[in-house]
Design a protein around this motif. Structure first.
Motif, PDB file in Angstrom:
ATOM      1  N   UNK A   1      34.663  25.369  13.467  1.00  0.00           N
ATOM      2  CA  UNK A   1      35.076  24.120  14.092  1.00  0.00           C
ATOM      3  C   UNK A   1      35.856  24.325  15.384  1.00  0.00           C
ATOM      4  N   UNK A   2      35.538  25.397  16.101  1.00  0.00           N
ATOM      5  CA  UNK A   2      36.136  25.556  17.434  1.00  0.00           C
ATOM      6  C   UNK A   2      35.766  24.368  18.311  1.00  0.00           C
ATOM      7  N   UNK A   3      36.688  23.967  19.187  1.00  0.00           N
ATOM      8  CA  UNK A   3      36.444  22.809  20.047  1.00  0.00           C
ATOM      9  C   UNK A   3      35.212  23.033  20.912  1.00  0.00           C
ATOM     10  N   UNK A   4      34.361  22.027  20.967  1.00  0.00           N
ATOM     11  CA  UNK A   4      33.212  22.079  21.877  1.00  0.00           C
ATOM     12  C   UNK A   4      33.292  20.874  22.794  1.00  0.00           C
ATOM     13  N   UNK A  41      32.562  16.965  21.931  1.00  0.00           N
ATOM     14  CA  UNK A  41      32.447  16.728  20.496  1.00  0.00           C
ATOM     15  C   UNK A  41      33.821  16.385  19.940  1.00  0.00           C
TER      16      UNK A  41
END
Ligand code: HEA
Ligand code: HEA
Ligand code: CUA
Ligand SMILES: [Cu+2]
Lengths: 572, 232, 190
Positions: free
Chosen positions: B45-48, B51
């Motif tokens: 769930x790393x920031x993209x 999103x």
């Protein structure tokens, strides 16, 4: 201070030394705690060098004699717990954060707050003085079991033991006063509209910790009075020859000592949960559950103390009761950790330095927690009691709490404290060095502990089974890693003080967080808020569907005027 | 696990090591799962860009089960560990199998004194053998010990036995052990007792019956020679 | 010094001062609880404590109990006067309470002098250690209460900070209750 500022002298004293402003008092606690951390770290360096490279002069200390070794270990433990973990986690963060996060201008009793710090400062000075009296500092372990601690003819430190005890007792008084202030402030001075489930987790945790502290320390205060009387007035509370009982002290000490570990754990958990919510842009998973687990931990913590005394000569049947309670306490703590981990699910995670520290806290504390199970189960504690396995267990809990979580908090609130940003690159370098070195200190010590290394031994060459080179190599490895970990702190200190002057200026809300402290300017002026806020929602409304912004400050008025639970405007 | 680092030399060392194994299996499992999930989530769930995070309160029933199920399973593991821990504890510390022999263990700043039965096989008689920092026992015999302290707290710890017991001034603490392996091993003092705590080691010498008898004969001979008494 | 707004808020509905005094009392209860708990444990383990306790003077103890109870009564009356806004009367009644406290302390001093004269000192044995420590800690609380009460009374006489009359009263009742536990434990259980 430079001459140009000389005419401000009185103002400076009033502003920084004699202030009643909660933020300044928080900073006083923080800086005192940092200084003491350096001292505690230096002590660890000195005795670890002796252990890694026995009987060679330690650079910057000299040869460590047996009684110096004992005094170093004892005071390292005492300092780290009572003059680092407590003041930084509870008093520094508590003082700085409570009024800001509940939206008021100060503590309810500002002068009492100042008094609390002043007593604390005196306690630190008394402790420092205890190293320099004839006979040297107290060396009977931080647990100070009598008769060793109560009779000078056994401890050989007539003045050191009394000053040590006095310092600890004064520290307790400071935290009792501080705790009453914290609890009363949170109960009474919340911003209009802030209901109990709108209070940020970290504030809850500090309050619960303060209450647990207050409830558990009383018997030990009484115990300390008795110990002081034994030392100075020849009473026989702990002397079996005169009808006293040395084990009484152990009960009083651990009745406090065990809850104490949760007193520092809870605020650290609070900081970590706060950071994880902000940096994963997520609502805290099951907020109320977090509070229930904290209550459950707090209550259960009063019923586990004798797990430190399984083999101390207490009635062996008692051990069975305490095994049950001790293992049960793993349930709420496991749940608290699971909730923290679950918060990450579905997040949009930014790995800034505070978040790295927060994740590292969970990762490292897990190992400290599960190794507690080996000790809590009475059968295996017969072997592990007072070995380095215990030592590694509690450093895997305490270092995450007092060092890793504290760094998460400092890097997260630094912009609010000083109005500037820390350097991210230095921050990450400091993070990796500290955390990796930390594991290289204490994993080897788990192994030497399992191999039989017992605690508070200044020279293992006196024990043929322990003098084996494999074990000695592990001890040396731990020592080298200690030196690396301590050196890494130079990076932190440089970053900390340099950014204070020349870091990037911080906006009011650089992390785009919801809680009230980010509404105030960075750093907040005296009185904190231009206009005291009103609270309209919980602290973790991140990524609410249907909103453009992925955060929603607690004080923003509701967008929909018809919203039924809108707090009345007239409340201000 | 532990036996790879420290030999097992008492009848209950295996029980304690077995308990340690059981705990390792159970908590090791949880530890690995928790670490695995933690790191998986952080990477997954790393920031993209563009999103947004999901809005999950964790207060709905189907969400709570992610907490309540592990909760119940942890509780179950706890119960298993408690049961085994108490079983071992009761065996080691709460039951006293009948004794074949007795020793007295006297601790003081900073030495151990051991009182063994002399040639008559009884403790507390004229011909007792007293030694400092050296405990002689016979393999296979069940021993009862009386542990006392003359000054402060000490702790009688024999790692190869997995045995540890604090000595408390003013009390006589009893316990038992049964050596199962010959050899010479460390005895430690495992409770802070002052400046000499780091020196307060002793040796335990576990002997075959013949060797032990020989030692008893030799030592009582010396004792008699010293005191000038006639040989019986 | 200006009072911060924080001090004037009352989200819990309980006045801040009263709330704080309750917390002070709670933390004191555990201190005395620990001391008395330790005493009771010793007492159970050492039947001979009963013989030592026979040397205490029940009549003096009973007299002091009476003195403290009466002083609590005047503290209640002082609170009632303060509620009515009658600072002068409240101060007068508080001073009466102080007199009770001082009497208690003087009687205590005389009693101890007598006992020390008979050779029962702090270090005689664990009973006397507890006796002097527990009663001494309590006496310190009495003296502290008297001093604070003096300050509150001086303010109240000028009609200032009348809410403090109630607060010091709460504290005084607590000190009283501690004695209610000490008296039977140290004097009566022989
Ligand atoms: C803040 C610090 C801290 C914390 C949080 C803890 C947490 C725990 N501690 Fe520790 N402890 C210390 C600090 C701490 N301890 C110190 C300083 C000492 C030594 C004092 C001295 O002698 O000097 C000590 C000593 C100590 C002893 C005495 C050892 C001895 O001297 O013989 C024991 C014995 O029961 C113990 C047990 C536990 C347990 C069961 C927990 C639990 O709270 C842990 C709960 C957490 C988990 C279990 C992890 C998460 C759960 C899961 C991943 C689920 C899976 C788990 C199961 C299936 C059970 N500790
Ligand atoms: C909070 C608690 C805490 C912390 C953080 C530490 C940190 C460390 N401890 Fe400590 N230790 C104890 C609590 C703690 N310890 C206790 C209670 C005992 C038992 C004492 C007894 O037996 O009586 C003990 C005993 C103990 C021993 C056993 C000695 C013996 O039994 O003979 C050893 C041996 O290696 C050791 C090593 C270390 C090392 C290498 C660190 C390193 O991690 C140190 C690294 C230090 C730092 C990283 C601090 C410097 C940081 C800064 C200056 C940055 C700014 C700080 C802030 C913002 C707060 N400790
Ligand atoms: Cu004897 Cu340590
Ligand atoms: Cu504990």
């Amino acid at each position: 201070m430079s001459d140009a500022h000389a005419h401000h002298d009185e103002g400076w004293v009033k502003k920084y030394l004699w202030s009643t402003d909660h933020k300044i008092i928080g900073m006083q606690y923080l800086f005192t705690g940092m200084l003491m951390a350096l001292l505690g770290g230096y002590f660890a360096y000195a005795f670890r060098m002796q252990l890694g490279f026995p009987n060679q002069p330690v650079p910057g200390f000299g040869l460590v004699s047996p009684n110096e070794y004992n005094a170093l270990v004892t005071n390292h433990g005492t300092i780290m717990i009572f003059w680092v973990a407590m003041p930084v986690l509870i008093a520094a963060f508590g003082n700085f954060l409570i009024p800001l996060m509940i939206g008021c201008d100060d503590m309810v009793f500002p002068r009492l707050n100042r008094l609390s710090y002043q007593i604390f400062l005196v306690s630190a000075l008394v402790l420092l003085a205890s190293f320099f009296v004839p006979g040297g500092g107290f060396g009977g372990a931080w647990t100070a079991y009598p008769p060793l601690s109560s009779q000078a003819k056994f401890s050989l430190t007539p003045a050191g033991s009394t000053l040590w005890l006095l310092a600890v007792a004064l520290e307790f008084v400071a935290f009792l006063i501080g705790g009453i202030n914290f609890v009363t402030t949170v109960m009474n001075s919340r911003a209009p509209g802030m209901k109990w489930h709108d209070i940020p987790v970290v504030i809850w945790m500090i309050v619960i910790a303060s209450i647990v502290f207050m409830a558990s320390v009383g018997p030990l205060v009484a115990g300390a009075v008795m110990l002081l009387m034994d030392q100075q007035f020849g009473t026989g509370f702990y002397d079996p020859i005169r009808g006293g009982d040395p084990i009484l002290w152990q009960h009083l000490f651990w009745f406090f000592g065990h809850p104490e570990v949760y007193v520092v754990l809870l605020p650290a958990m609070g900081i970590v949960i706060e950071v994880i919510a902000v940096f994963s842009r997520k609502k805290v998973f099951a907020y109320k559950m977090v509070l229930y687990t904290a209550f459950a931990t707090g209550i259960l913590s009063f019923f586990v103390w004798a797990h430190h005394q399984f083999v101390a000569g207490i009635d062996p049947r008692m051990a069975n009761v305490f095994t049950v309670t001790t293992l049960l306490i793993s349930v709420p703590i496991a749940e608290m950790l699971f909730v923290t981990i679950a918060t990450l699910y579905g997040g949009s995670i930014r790995l800034d330095t505070p978040m790295l520290w927060a994740v590292a806290f969970v990762a490292e504390f897990l190992l400290g927690g599960v190794t507690g199970i080996y000790l809590g189960s009475s059968g295996s504690d017969i072997y592990f009691h007072d070995t380095y396995f215990v030592l590694a267990h509690f450093h895997y809990t305490f270092v995450p709490i007092a060092i890793i979580a504290v760094f998460a908090g400092i890097t997260y609130w630094y912009p609010k404290m000083f109005g500037r940003m820390l350097d991210e690159r230095l921050g990450k370098l400091h993070f990796w060095l500290t955390v990796i070195a930390f594991n290289f200190i204490f994993i080897p010590l788990f192994i030497t502990g399992a191999a039989g290394d017992h605690r508070r031994i200044y020279d293992y060459t006196k024990f043929p089974d322990l003098a084996r080179p494999e074990l000695q190599n592990l001890r040396a490895l731990a020592t080298v890693a200690t030196v690396v970990m301590l050196s890494a702190q130079v990076i932190f200190l440089y970053n900390f003080f340099k950014s204070m002057r020349s870091g990037k200026r911080a906006e009011a809300n650089p992390w785009q967080a919801n809680t009230l402290e980010w509404l105030a300017p960075s750093p907040p002026p005296h009185g904190n808020f231009a206009e005291l806020p009103t609270v309209h929602r919980g602290p973790y409304e991140y990524s609410v569907p249907g909103r453009d912004l992925d955060y929603w400050p607690q004080s923003d008025p509701p967008e929909d005027d018809a919203a039924p639970d809108a707090a009345p405007e007239a409340a201000r | 696990m532990i036996e790879r680092l420290v030999p097992q030399a008492s009848s209950f060392a295996g029980d304690i090591d077995g308990l340690i194994w059981l705990i390792t299996l159970l908590v090791g499992f949880w530890f690995l799962v928790a670490e695995g999930v933690l790191f998986w989530l952080v990477f997954r769930f790393r920031a993209k860009k563009g999103e947004k995070a999901q809005y999950i309160t964790g207060e709905k029933k189907e969400e709570m089960k992610w907490i309540s199920r592990p909760h119940n399973l942890v509780l179950l593991c706890d119960i298993v560990i408690i049961a085994m821990a108490i079983k071992v504890w009761v065996h080691v510390k709460q039951t006293m199998p009948t004794a074949d022999a007795k020793v007295n263990i006297i601790s003081q700043q900073w030495a151990w004194t051991f009182e063994h039965a002399g040639p008559d096989g009884k403790l507390g008689t004229e011909d007792d053998l007293r030694t400092t920092d050296e405990l002689h026992v016979e393999v296979g015999k069940t021993y009862h010990f009386n542990l006392v302290s003359r000054d402060v707290l000490h702790s009688f710890s024999v790692p190869v036995f997995r045995l540890k017991q604090d000595a408390v001034p003013g009390r006589v603490i009893t316990g038992w052990f049964q050596p199962t392996k010959t050899g010479t091993f460390d005895i430690q003092c495992a409770e802070m007792c002052g400046v000499g705590h780091g020196l307060m080691g002793a040796r335990i010498i576990i002997e075959s019956p013949a060797a032990h008898a020989a030692w008893v004969a030799e030592r009582s001979g010396e004792r008699l020679a010293r005191t000038g008494e006639a040989k019986p | 010094m200006n009072k911060p707004i924080a001090t004037t808020r009352s989200a819990s509905g309980i006045p801040t001062g009263r709330l704080a005094v309750w917390w002070v009392i709670a933390s004191e209860i555990v201190i005395f609880g620990g001391l008395l708990g330790s005493y009771v444990m010793h007492r159970i383990g050492h039947p001979e404590f009963g013989d030592y306790a026979a040397n205490t003077n029940t009549w003096i103890g009973a007299f002091n109990t009476l003195v403290l109870l009466t002083s609590s009564l005047s503290a209640v009356l002082a609170h009632q006067a303060a509620e009515r806004g009658d600072g002068k009367r409240a101060a007068k009644l508080l001073r009466l309470t102080m007199l009770g406290g001082l009497t208690f302390a003087c009687v205590k001093a005389a009693e101890w002098t007598m006992e020390i004269g008979h050779g029962f000192v702090l270090s005689t044995n664990a009973f006397w250690s507890f006796y002097y420590t527990a009663a001494g800690l309590h006496a310190l609380h009495v003296i502290a209460g008297v001093v604070i009460m003096g300050i509150v009374a001086a303010d109240a006489a000028k009609g200032r900070e009348l809410q403090r009359v109630e607060l010091i009263g709460l504290y005084w009742h607590f000190v009283d209750v501690v004695w209610i536990f000490l008296f039977p434990l140290l004097y009566i259980a022989k």
